[in-house]
Write a protein that holds these residues in place. Structure first.
Motif, short mmCIF file in Angstrom:
data_model
loop_
_atom_site.label_atom_id
_atom_site.label_comp_id
_atom_site.label_asym_id
_atom_site.label_seq_id
_atom_site.Cartn_x
_atom_site.Cartn_y
_atom_site.Cartn_z
N LEU A 114 0.85 -1.19 0.00
CA LEU A 114 0.00 0.00 0.00
C LEU A 114 0.89 1.25 0.00
O LEU A 114 0.57 2.25 -0.64
N GLY A 115 2.02 1.16 0.73
CA GLY A 115 2.99 2.26 0.69
C GLY A 115 3.42 2.56 -0.73
O GLY A 115 3.53 3.72 -1.13
N VAL A 116 3.66 1.49 -1.51
CA VAL A 116 4.03 1.68 -2.92
C VAL A 116 2.89 2.36 -3.68
O VAL A 116 3.10 3.30 -4.45
N LEU A 118 0.58 4.28 -2.59
CA LEU A 118 0.33 5.65 -2.16
C LEU A 118 1.39 6.62 -2.66
O LEU A 118 1.09 7.73 -3.07
N PHE A 119 2.63 6.22 -2.57
CA PHE A 119 3.72 7.17 -2.82
C PHE A 119 4.60 6.79 -3.99
O PHE A 119 5.54 7.49 -4.31
N GLY A 120 4.34 5.64 -4.62
CA GLY A 120 5.35 5.11 -5.53
C GLY A 120 5.08 5.24 -7.02
O GLY A 120 5.85 4.71 -7.82
N ARG A 123 8.04 6.26 -8.72
CA ARG A 123 9.29 5.65 -8.28
C ARG A 123 9.46 4.21 -8.75
O ARG A 123 10.57 3.69 -8.73
N VAL A 124 8.37 3.56 -9.10
CA VAL A 124 8.49 2.17 -9.54
C VAL A 124 7.95 2.04 -10.96
O VAL A 124 7.25 2.92 -11.45
#
Lengths: 466, 343
Positions: A114-116, A118-120, A123-124
């Motif tokens: 979920l962190g990915v 929300l913020f990723g 970045r990914v």
């Protein structure tokens, strides 16, 4: 005045309140998790900025819902120790492992990915992002599996024996305990209900945009995804619900008797609605199909089933005091759940037909309104379903099921924490009501704002990720 | 085999606690420090963003530790959670409001102040009370024959010793929070300067409190400690001090925030290891006037089969968990930039 100082009763009220509240948000997040993952897969294929905006919209709503589900879930894990210390001592040998497994296998997976989400996004890689969406949903389904293993074991204990002192249930076979007689029926029944909840919540959002004439493209796409998920999960429910009912018939005779208001042995009829008169021990119903319940459970109209008074005479269920049983509550919860299913099916069919055949739903205001209101049905069905399951096994917290190992059962009143006083319980009950009310208002404000904003297509997002 | 599994799970529980204290420790520290080092909305957003992707996973260590304690030593779980009822509930309410304050604060400008307050209080309560709880199981509580706590609710748990352990925990969490803030905030920002200004004083306070608590602990239960582990205790005590000192030196002289944070974390791990070696084989100590005996791995452990199943679950689960952590910390490595805040 006695009720005010009854620690067992207060503990039950606190648990019921906190678990029902927790179960407002969990169904939404597991259900919407699937909608989110489907959306992100669509974006992965199309790379259209409006599909990315749709994912982002669902991520925001999902996260707000997930956060409150996580937060109120901690209460549940703690409450076994805080309020049910004797229960914990009795079942710790078996019950703790699924809780630890849930955290290790499911919670870490969900929270990290979920962190990915929300913020990723930047970045990914797009693929990693899409996989993350599916992993979050997979994690939430896995967490449902472990917690339902734990709960189902309390309903139909297996793979255990009573220790020599008679004070603890000891594990004898891990697989038998985990895959106890009711887990498959109860897991599929529950998770399918959560998917219906998610689909109907998505329908409501789409319906609202249609009513307002906003985000037309997003609304139609969402309505179609929701219609497909909704109809598939609603149809599957026939199989899963039936399996659950048969399981209760076989394993939990007192629960079945309470669901149908059977005080005395009879061939159980099928009621659509009715009232249980607990004084005279009768069901008052305008009409009934004779032997209907018998037919649903066994395939013939003549199978007799023991009533509560007969069951109370047996050694297995002898601890039960028939006059104290909340038969009316279980009867009504069960029948309301079934009635809600009728509305669910009707809504699912209508929305499916008019979402696809020329997208006529876009002009049908009454159906748009029906979609906006539709989450009420699965919501009520889920809550009443759980009341049926949990109140129906009273007065036991670990139920003496038909196939269960001898002696492995525990009365709810014997499960409490002796070191917690009624005064402390009143304090925490008041705090729970206060804090949970603020959270609910906060959640409504935030999610309401997200829905008002709608999906926002970012300028310059077209090239992203290519 | 039973003996081996019980001992193994004693140390595994403390390993999970160490994981929680190290990882969620800096989250709790950030939350508690936030009102003091962040002066405007942007700075508060940077601090929240610094733990945004990781705090939830960090908190799961607590749930894992709780579940594992329930599974491996049910009696210890039952006694502590019910005995410390109101204190556990305060920690719980803290964790609840902290969790939602993250997601709700960002989406609700009108209620921002409320959620900022929740972020602070929700971090402070666990940061302080976790240490108090550890102090109690260490110093001992009065229990009846079954192991139910019979002392006064909440206030019976507050003694000079447990207050000191609470403060030690708090200062260690705050120092970790300041270290994390220094590591993640923009290089030349005032926010980072404020975090660094607090980092060393907090480490000094932690060091002083550690020495006081250690001496106090030796007087309290020193004679009862397992003699076989005395070498390990000395080793870990030295490592606690060394970790803090190294954190100060590399932070101050080399201006290396990552090394300083790692040394700070190592010190926290050593502190939990020291705690484990000082308590072994006791999980919850009993006061001298207690009717019930101390809860140990010998009278509270689950069955051999249950512990074996838990061991298999952990062997599969822990590598996965570590892999997830590597993924998430690598994905979000580096300092927060203005572009990150636009999410």
């Amino acid at each position: 005045m006695e009720a005010f100082a009854d620690v067992a009763l207060l503990s039950r009220i606190q648990f019921a309140l906190t678990v029902a509240y927790h179960f407002l948000f969990v169904p939404l997040s597991i259900g919407l998790g699937l909608i989110l993952a489907i959306n992100e897969t669509r974006y992965y294929r199309s790379r259209k900025p409006e599909d990315a905006a749709a994912t982002k919209f669902w991520v925001k709503i999902f996260t707000a819902t997930f956060a409150i589900g996580v937060a109120t879930g901690i209460t549940m894990e703690f409450s076994f120790g805080t309020n049910w210390a004797n229960y914990s001592r009795f079942v710790g040998d078996i019950f703790g492992a699924p809780l630890a497994a849930e955290a290790l296998f499911a919670f870490f997976l969900e929270s990290v990915f979920l962190g990915v989400l929300l913020f990723g996004r930047k970045r990914v890689s797009p693929k990693f992002y899409m996989v993350s969406a599916w992993l979050v949903w997979f994690g939430s389904c896995l967490s449902a599996l472990w917690i339902l293993i734990a709960n189902s074991w309390m309903q139909t204990p297996a793979g255990a024996e009573l220790n020599a002192e008679g004070t603890e249930a000891i594990i004898t076979n891990f697989w038998e305990a985990a895959f106890n007689p009711s887990i498959f029926a109860r897991y599929t029944h529950t998770v399918d209900a959560l998917l219906i909840m998610g689909a109907f919540a998505a329908m409501a959002v789409a319906g609202w945009y249609m009513l307002k004439g906003r985000n037309k493209d997003f609304a139609m796409k969402t309505m179609r995804i929701a219609a497909v998920v909704g109809i598939v999960s609603s149809c599957a429910m026939i199989v899963f619900a039936h399996a659950s009912a048969v399981n209760v018939w076989e394993e939990q005779p007192t629960k079945l008797a309470m669901m149908e208001g059977m005080y005395d042995s009879e061939v159980p009829p099928l009621y659509a609605i009715g009232i249980v008169d607990e004084e005279s021990q009768e069901v008052i119903a305008p009409f009934a199909i004779p032997g209907g319940t018998s037919f649903l459970a066994t395939g013939n109209f003549e199978t007799e089933y023991p009533g509560l008074n007969e069951l109370a005479q047996t050694e297995q269920f002898g601890d039960m005091n028939v006059e104290d049983l909340p038969v009316g509550l279980v009867f009504q919860s069960y029948h309301i759940m079934v009635a809600m299913y009728g509305l669910i099916m009707l809504t699912a069919i209508l929305v499916l037909i008019f979402s696809f055949k020329g997208a006529r739903i876009q002009k049908m205001r009454w159906l748009q309104w029906a979609a906006v209101l539709s989450p009420i049905w699965p919501f009520v069905a889920i809550q009443t379903g759980w009341i049926t399951a949990e109140v129906g096994r009273q007065p036991w917290v670990v139920y003496p099921s038909m196939s269960g190992p001898e002696g492995v059962s525990l009365l709810t009143n014997d499960a409490i924490s002796m070191s917690v006083s009624s005064v402390e319980l009143w304090i925490t009950l008041a705090l729970f009501v206060l804090v949970y009310l603020i959270l609910l208002i906060g959640w409504i404000r935030v999610v309401g704002r997200f829905i008002k904003e709608g999906p926002i297509v970012e300028a310059g997002a077209v090239k992203e990720g290519e | 085999m039973m003996e081996f599994l019980s001992v193994l799970w004693f140390f595994l529980i403390f390993l999970l606690i160490a994981g929680y204290f190290v990882l969620d420790g800096f989250d709790l520290g950030i939350g508690t420090l936030s009102p003091f080092i962040a002066k405007n909305d942007e700075e508060r957003a940077i601090l929240r963003r610094s733990i945004g992707p990781v705090w939830d996973g960090n908190e799961v260590w607590l749930l894992t530790a709780g579940g594992a304690l329930f599974a491996a030593f049910p009696d210890a779980y039952a006694t502590t959670f019910s005995g410390f009822y109101l204190a556990v509930m305060l920690v719980l309410f803290g964790l609840i409001v902290r969790a939602v304050s993250f997601e709700f604060g960002a989406g609700d400008p009108h209620w921002r102040k409320l959620w900022d307050a929740c972020f602070f209080v929700g971090s402070l309560l666990p940061a302080l009370l976790l240490g108090v709880a550890v102090g109690n199981i260490f110093a001992g509580i009065p229990m009846d024959a079954i192991g139910d706590y019979v002392g006064m609710p909440l206030f019976g748990l507050i003694t000079p010793f447990t207050l000191l352990t609470g403060l030690l925990g708090l200062s260690m969490f705050l120092a970790a929070g300041a270290s994390w803030a220094a590591l993640k905030t923009p290089l030349d920002s005032e926010l980072r300067a404020r975090a660094i200004a607090l980092r060393m004083p907090l480490q000094v306070v932690s060091l002083v409190l550690f020495v006081i608590v250690s001496i106090y602990a030796l007087i309290l239960i020193g004679p009862d400690m397992d003699a076989n582990l005395s070498v390990l205790r000395i080793l870990f005590a030295v490592l606690v001090v060394a970790g803090l000192v190294v954190a100060m030196i590399v932070g101050k002289l080399q201006d290396n925030d990552l090394k300083s944070f790692l040394a700070q974390s190592a010190s926290m791990i050593a502190l939990v290891a020291l705690l484990a070696c000082s308590m072994f084989p006791v999980l919850v100590n009993a006061t001298p006037d207690s009717i019930g005996p101390a809860i140990t791995i010998y009278n509270a452990a689950s069955s051999e089969l249950s512990l074996a199943c838990m061991s298999i679950i952990l062997c599969i689960g822990l590598p996965l968990v570590l892999a997830y952590h590597v993924i998430i910390y690598r994905t979000f490595r580096g300092r927060i930039s203005a572009a990150d805040l636009k999410h």
